[in-house]
Design an enzyme around this catalytic site. Structure first.
Site, PDB file in Angstrom:
ATOM      1  N   CYS A  44      -2.792  -2.421   6.267  1.00  0.00           N
ATOM      2  CA  CYS A  44      -2.990  -1.063   6.761  1.00  0.00           C
ATOM      3  C   CYS A  44      -4.369  -0.915   7.402  1.00  0.00           C
ATOM      4  O   CYS A  44      -4.613   0.031   8.149  1.00  0.00           O
ATOM      5  CB  CYS A  44      -2.810  -0.038   5.639  1.00  0.00           C
ATOM      6  SG  CYS A  44      -3.925  -0.256   4.241  1.00  0.00           S
ATOM      7  N   CYS A  67       0.847  -1.195   0.000  1.00  0.00           N
ATOM      8  CA  CYS A  67       0.000   0.000   0.000  1.00  0.00           C
ATOM      9  C   CYS A  67       0.880   1.242   0.000  1.00  0.00           C
ATOM     10  O   CYS A  67       1.758   1.390   0.852  1.00  0.00           O
ATOM     11  CB  CYS A  67      -0.896  -0.032   1.241  1.00  0.00           C
ATOM     12  SG  CYS A  67      -1.662   1.541   1.630  1.00  0.00           S
ATOM     13  N   GLU A  68       0.658   2.133  -0.962  1.00  0.00           N
ATOM     14  CA  GLU A  68       1.520   3.314  -1.060  1.00  0.00           C
ATOM     15  C   GLU A  68       1.186   4.369  -0.009  1.00  0.00           C
ATOM     16  O   GLU A  68       1.945   5.314   0.180  1.00  0.00           O
ATOM     17  CB  GLU A  68       1.428   3.934  -2.450  1.00  0.00           C
ATOM     18  CG  GLU A  68       0.089   4.531  -2.809  1.00  0.00           C
ATOM     19  CD  GLU A  68       0.089   5.112  -4.211  1.00  0.00           C
ATOM     20  OE1 GLU A  68      -0.564   6.142  -4.408  1.00  0.00           O
ATOM     21  OE2 GLU A  68       0.735   4.532  -5.109  1.00  0.00           O
ATOM     22  N   HIS A  69       0.068   4.206   0.688  1.00  0.00           N
ATOM     23  CA  HIS A  69      -0.303   5.202   1.702  1.00  0.00           C
ATOM     24  C   HIS A  69       0.392   4.939   3.041  1.00  0.00           C
ATOM     25  O   HIS A  69       0.692   5.879   3.785  1.00  0.00           O
ATOM     26  CB  HIS A  69      -1.821   5.202   1.905  1.00  0.00           C
ATOM     27  CG  HIS A  69      -2.581   5.520   0.653  1.00  0.00           C
ATOM     28  ND1 HIS A  69      -3.750   4.888   0.297  1.00  0.00           N
ATOM     29  CD2 HIS A  69      -2.322   6.408  -0.344  1.00  0.00           C
ATOM     30  CE1 HIS A  69      -4.188   5.366  -0.853  1.00  0.00           C
ATOM     31  NE2 HIS A  69      -3.334   6.281  -1.268  1.00  0.00           N
ATOM     32  N   HIS A  70       0.628   3.654   3.369  1.00  0.00           N
ATOM     33  CA  HIS A  70       1.246   3.317   4.649  1.00  0.00           C
ATOM     34  C   HIS A  70       2.460   2.404   4.499  1.00  0.00           C
ATOM     35  O   HIS A  70       3.089   2.040   5.490  1.00  0.00           O
ATOM     36  CB  HIS A  70       0.212   2.639   5.562  1.00  0.00           C
ATOM     37  CG  HIS A  70      -0.995   3.486   5.831  1.00  0.00           C
ATOM     38  ND1 HIS A  70      -2.177   3.335   5.127  1.00  0.00           N
ATOM     39  CD2 HIS A  70      -1.194   4.507   6.683  1.00  0.00           C
ATOM     40  CE1 HIS A  70      -3.054   4.220   5.557  1.00  0.00           C
ATOM     41  NE2 HIS A  70      -2.496   4.940   6.498  1.00  0.00           N
ATOM     42  N   GLN A 129      -5.079  -0.846  -4.644  1.00  0.00           N
ATOM     43  CA  GLN A 129      -5.737  -1.980  -5.285  1.00  0.00           C
ATOM     44  C   GLN A 129      -6.537  -1.557  -6.513  1.00  0.00           C
ATOM     45  O   GLN A 129      -6.572  -2.270  -7.523  1.00  0.00           O
ATOM     46  CB  GLN A 129      -6.655  -2.684  -4.283  1.00  0.00           C
ATOM     47  CG  GLN A 129      -7.366  -3.905  -4.857  1.00  0.00           C
ATOM     48  CD  GLN A 129      -8.189  -4.630  -3.822  1.00  0.00           C
ATOM     49  OE1 GLN A 129      -7.837  -4.655  -2.633  1.00  0.00           O
ATOM     50  NE2 GLN A 129      -9.290  -5.232  -4.242  1.00  0.00           N
ATOM     51  N   HIS A 150      -5.675  -5.974   3.348  1.00  0.00           N
ATOM     52  CA  HIS A 150      -4.772  -4.844   3.521  1.00  0.00           C
ATOM     53  C   HIS A 150      -4.328  -4.760   4.976  1.00  0.00           C
ATOM     54  O   HIS A 150      -5.155  -4.537   5.866  1.00  0.00           O
ATOM     55  CB  HIS A 150      -5.464  -3.541   3.112  1.00  0.00           C
ATOM     56  CG  HIS A 150      -5.857  -3.490   1.667  1.00  0.00           C
ATOM     57  ND1 HIS A 150      -5.272  -2.626   0.773  1.00  0.00           N
ATOM     58  CD2 HIS A 150      -6.767  -4.211   0.959  1.00  0.00           C
ATOM     59  CE1 HIS A 150      -5.815  -2.803  -0.424  1.00  0.00           C
ATOM     60  NE2 HIS A 150      -6.724  -3.760  -0.331  1.00  0.00           N
TER      61      HIS A 150
END
Length: 209
Positions: free
Chosen positions: A166, A95-98, A136, A164
């Site tokens: 995250c 996940c590119e956010h976390h 995703q 996920h």
């Protein structure tokens, strides 16, 4: 469970691009060393002495997946009007956010027109687009658009079910949460019978896993 349905509108060529820079594993190892210090750890203690190098080597391997450009197609003139579904593909992405892992269960379906795609290529394509910082929804679209270019038409559907970390190990910490994305194109977007066949086969595969 979240479901998003979309139709491909662009050529797949731009979707192939991934991380462009050559990864400096020495520099990455140095940053991991610094991170361990900032987290209150001693990078020189037993168990951590080689950790920065191992982590750096993993990042290089993860962000350098095998290419997806060499999908092989085989001429097959007597196909009829049939649905081909390839499921059971499991890939890991981040996940590119976390920057936490997500496990993606991938099912792809298409209607052949004069030729079939080598089955192993579906897995390679999924691995190719998973080997990067991702979301995703984008991953699902990239796999579908790439398959459009391989097959030569838009009668493609891709469904992805994701776990996920995250969401499972941070934030709300819901371990049973699943995210579902569906990208439908061509006849999969206009033929409700074909679409339902694909979704029934897909959910059956997921239910068996």
């Amino acid at each position: 469970m979240t479901t998003s349905i979309a139709s491909p509108a662009a050529a797949p060529t731009a979707a192939v691009a991934g991380p462009a820079a050559v990864i400096d594993t020495g520099r990455v190892a140095g940053l991991i060393h610094q991170l361990l210090v900032e987290l209150g750890e001693d990078p020189a203690r037993e168990g951590l002495t080689d950790t920065p190098d191992r982590v750096a080597a993993w990042w290089r391997a993860f962000l350098s997946p095998d290419g997806a450009e060499t999908a092989t197609c085989f001429t097959e003139s007597q196909l009829g009007d049939q649905l081909v579904t390839v499921g059971g593909m499991s890939v890991w992405s981040l996940c590119e956010h976390h920057m936490l892992p997500m496990n993606l269960q991938v099912t792809a379906g298409y209607v052949p027109d004069g030729e079939v795609v080598g089955l192993s290529k579906f897995g390679r394509i999924a691995q190719h687009f998973a080997g990067r910082l991702q979301v995703q929804e984008r991953f699902t679209r990239q796999v579908a658009e790439y398959l459009n270019g391989v097959i030569g038409h838009e009668d493609i559907a891709v469904a992805v079910r994701g776990v996920h970390l995250c969401m499972s190990m941070r934030g709300v910490r819901m371990e049973e949460a699943r995210t579902t994305t569906v990208h439908s194109g061509g006849r999969f977007g206009t033929d409700p019978v074909l679409s339902q066949q694909f979704l029934t086969l897909t959910t059956g595969l997921w239910g068996a896993s």
